[in-house]
Design a protein around this motif. Structure first.
Motif, short mmCIF file in Angstrom:
data_model
loop_
_atom_site.label_atom_id
_atom_site.label_comp_id
_atom_site.label_asym_id
_atom_site.label_seq_id
_atom_site.Cartn_x
_atom_site.Cartn_y
_atom_site.Cartn_z
N HIS A 3 0.86 -1.19 0.00
CA HIS A 3 0.00 0.00 0.00
C HIS A 3 0.89 1.23 0.00
N TYR A 4 0.55 2.22 -0.78
CA TYR A 4 1.32 3.47 -0.84
C TYR A 4 0.61 4.53 -0.02
N THR A 5 1.36 5.23 0.87
CA THR A 5 0.77 6.24 1.73
C THR A 5 1.81 7.28 2.09
N ASN A 6 1.41 8.34 2.77
CA ASN A 6 2.35 9.35 3.23
C ASN A 6 2.84 9.00 4.64
N SER A 7 3.74 9.83 5.21
CA SER A 7 4.32 9.54 6.53
C SER A 7 3.26 9.47 7.62
N LYS A 26 4.32 6.50 0.36
CA LYS A 26 5.16 5.53 1.05
C LYS A 26 4.64 4.12 0.82
N VAL A 27 5.54 3.15 0.87
CA VAL A 27 5.16 1.76 0.68
C VAL A 27 4.99 1.08 2.03
N ILE A 28 3.85 0.47 2.24
CA ILE A 28 3.58 -0.33 3.44
C ILE A 28 3.34 -1.75 2.97
N GLU A 29 4.13 -2.68 3.45
CA GLU A 29 3.90 -4.08 3.12
C GLU A 29 3.29 -4.77 4.34
N PHE A 30 2.29 -5.64 4.09
CA PHE A 30 1.58 -6.26 5.19
C PHE A 30 0.90 -7.54 4.74
N TRP A 50 -3.51 -7.15 -7.73
CA TRP A 50 -4.31 -7.66 -6.62
C TRP A 50 -4.76 -6.46 -5.82
N VAL A 51 -6.05 -6.32 -5.59
CA VAL A 51 -6.60 -5.15 -4.92
C VAL A 51 -7.58 -5.58 -3.82
N ALA A 52 -7.74 -4.70 -2.86
CA ALA A 52 -8.71 -4.92 -1.78
C ALA A 52 -9.55 -3.66 -1.65
#
Length: 65
Positions: A3-7, A26-30, A50-52
């Motif tokens: 997921h890409y996000t800010n700080s 930002k990249v969040i892996e989970f 792949w999307v949610a």
């Protein structure tokens, strides 16, 4: 998943364990349950993604710059 996000979003995800259905940068892996994701073909990139949909409860979060 990724997921890409800010700080601010990255910190909120780490604190709450929930990916809200917004964000960029930002990249969040989970880890996420396979039952929450579907595939779709992106005709612009030529790849299957792949999307949610909606908010996701997540585990094993890694923040990368």
């Amino acid at each position: 998943m990724r997921h890409y996000t800010n700080s601010k979003g990255a910190q909120g995800i780490a604190d709450s364990g929930v990916v809200k259905a917004t964000g960029q940068n930002k990249v969040i892996e989970f880890d996420v349950s396979v039952s929450r994701v579907t595939s779709r073909y992106n005709s612009k990139s030529g790849f299957t993604e792949w999307v949610a949909g909606g908010d996701l409860e997540v585990t094993n979060i890694t923040v990368r710059r």
